[in-house]
Design an enzyme around this catalytic site. Structure first.
Site, PDB file in Angstrom:
ATOM      1  N   CYS A  29       0.847  -1.198   0.000  1.00  0.00           N
ATOM      2  CA  CYS A  29       0.000   0.000   0.000  1.00  0.00           C
ATOM      3  C   CYS A  29       0.881   1.246   0.000  1.00  0.00           C
ATOM      4  O   CYS A  29       1.838   1.344   0.752  1.00  0.00           O
ATOM      5  CB  CYS A  29      -0.959  -0.043   1.189  1.00  0.00           C
ATOM      6  N   GLU A  30       0.546   2.185  -0.888  1.00  0.00           N
ATOM      7  CA  GLU A  30       1.421   3.347  -1.041  1.00  0.00           C
ATOM      8  C   GLU A  30       1.224   4.385   0.059  1.00  0.00           C
ATOM      9  O   GLU A  30       1.991   5.322   0.163  1.00  0.00           O
ATOM     10  CB  GLU A  30       1.254   3.976  -2.424  1.00  0.00           C
ATOM     11  N   HIS A  74      -5.483  -5.559   3.596  1.00  0.00           N
ATOM     12  CA  HIS A  74      -4.485  -4.495   3.692  1.00  0.00           C
ATOM     13  C   HIS A  74      -3.943  -4.517   5.109  1.00  0.00           C
ATOM     14  O   HIS A  74      -4.708  -4.307   6.054  1.00  0.00           O
ATOM     15  CB  HIS A  74      -5.119  -3.141   3.394  1.00  0.00           C
TER      16      HIS A  74
HETATM   17 ZN   LIG Z   1      -2.396   1.670   3.793  1.00  0.00          ZN
END
Ligand SMILES: [Zn+2]
Length: 200
Positions: free
Chosen positions: A88-89, A157
């Site tokens: 995740c960026e 995530h």
């Molecule tokens: Zn994240």
């Protein structure tokens, strides 16, 4: 990405990032002379450049070898449960999940593993799941020369599961339906296939 993204070689990038990682660990108060930590800055720098974010480099893009649809197979082809390991960026934490990809050939077909490779190439970047889903569909549309491509991703995530709200059970589903997959029946057929709980 910036225009100058590839002015530095991989080795130069690793050298710079190594120092940055070392700086982070030292700032946190860790003793980098410790045997277990000594190699960490170099390991992390190499992993960033060559593995986790290796898909930023267009040289790594899977080659677009396609074949003629000799069997005249006219139905949809679904490649399901493709493993997704991304990052995740927003937090640089892992995104782990499955992608399900489908297309209807208009005369061109791709090797099955090509679909897995395309998913992996776009996953190996700092990502958001929505963009990843769209990039996979666009790439396959280009390679197959048809709009009739779809992708659904279901992923966890770690920035949600392991920190912040710490919801270990939640996962995120994104989808992109191109061409015929926008039709209700075609979409339903695809979603029914990926729902099948096959065990091998
Ligand atoms: Zn994240």
């Amino acid at each position: 990405m910036r225009e100058d993204a590839f002015k530095l070689t991989n080795e130069e990038k690793i050298d710079i990032i190594k120092d940055d990682v070392q700086h982070i660990l030292e700032t946190l108060g860790l003793d980098l002379t410790d045997d277990s930590l000594k190699g960490t800055p170099n390991r992390v720098a190499k992993m960033f450049v060559k593995e986790l974010f290796g898909g930023l480099n267009p040289d790594r893009k899977p080659s677009a070898s396609t074949f003629e649809n000799k069997y005249q197979y006219g139905e949809m082809l679904v490649e399901k449960n493709i493993t997704v390991y991304s990052t995740c960026e927003h937090h640089l934490l892992p995104i782990v999940g499955k992608a399900h990809v489908a297309y209807i050939s208009n005369g061109t077909v791709v090797g099955l593993s090509k679909m897995n490779r395309i998913v992996d190439y776009y996953a190996k970047r700092p990502q958001v799941q929505e963009r990843l889903t769209i990039q996979i569909v666009k790439e396959l549309q280009d390679v197959l020369n048809t709009k009739d491509v779809a992708c659904v991703i279901d992923a966890k995530h770690l920035c949600v599961n392991s920190r912040g709200i710490r919801d270990t059970e939640s996962s995120t589903i994104t989808s992109e339906f191109g061409g015929k997959f926008k039709d209700k029946e075609t979409k339903r057929e695809f979603l029914d296939y990926i729902k099948m709980d096959t065990s091998f």
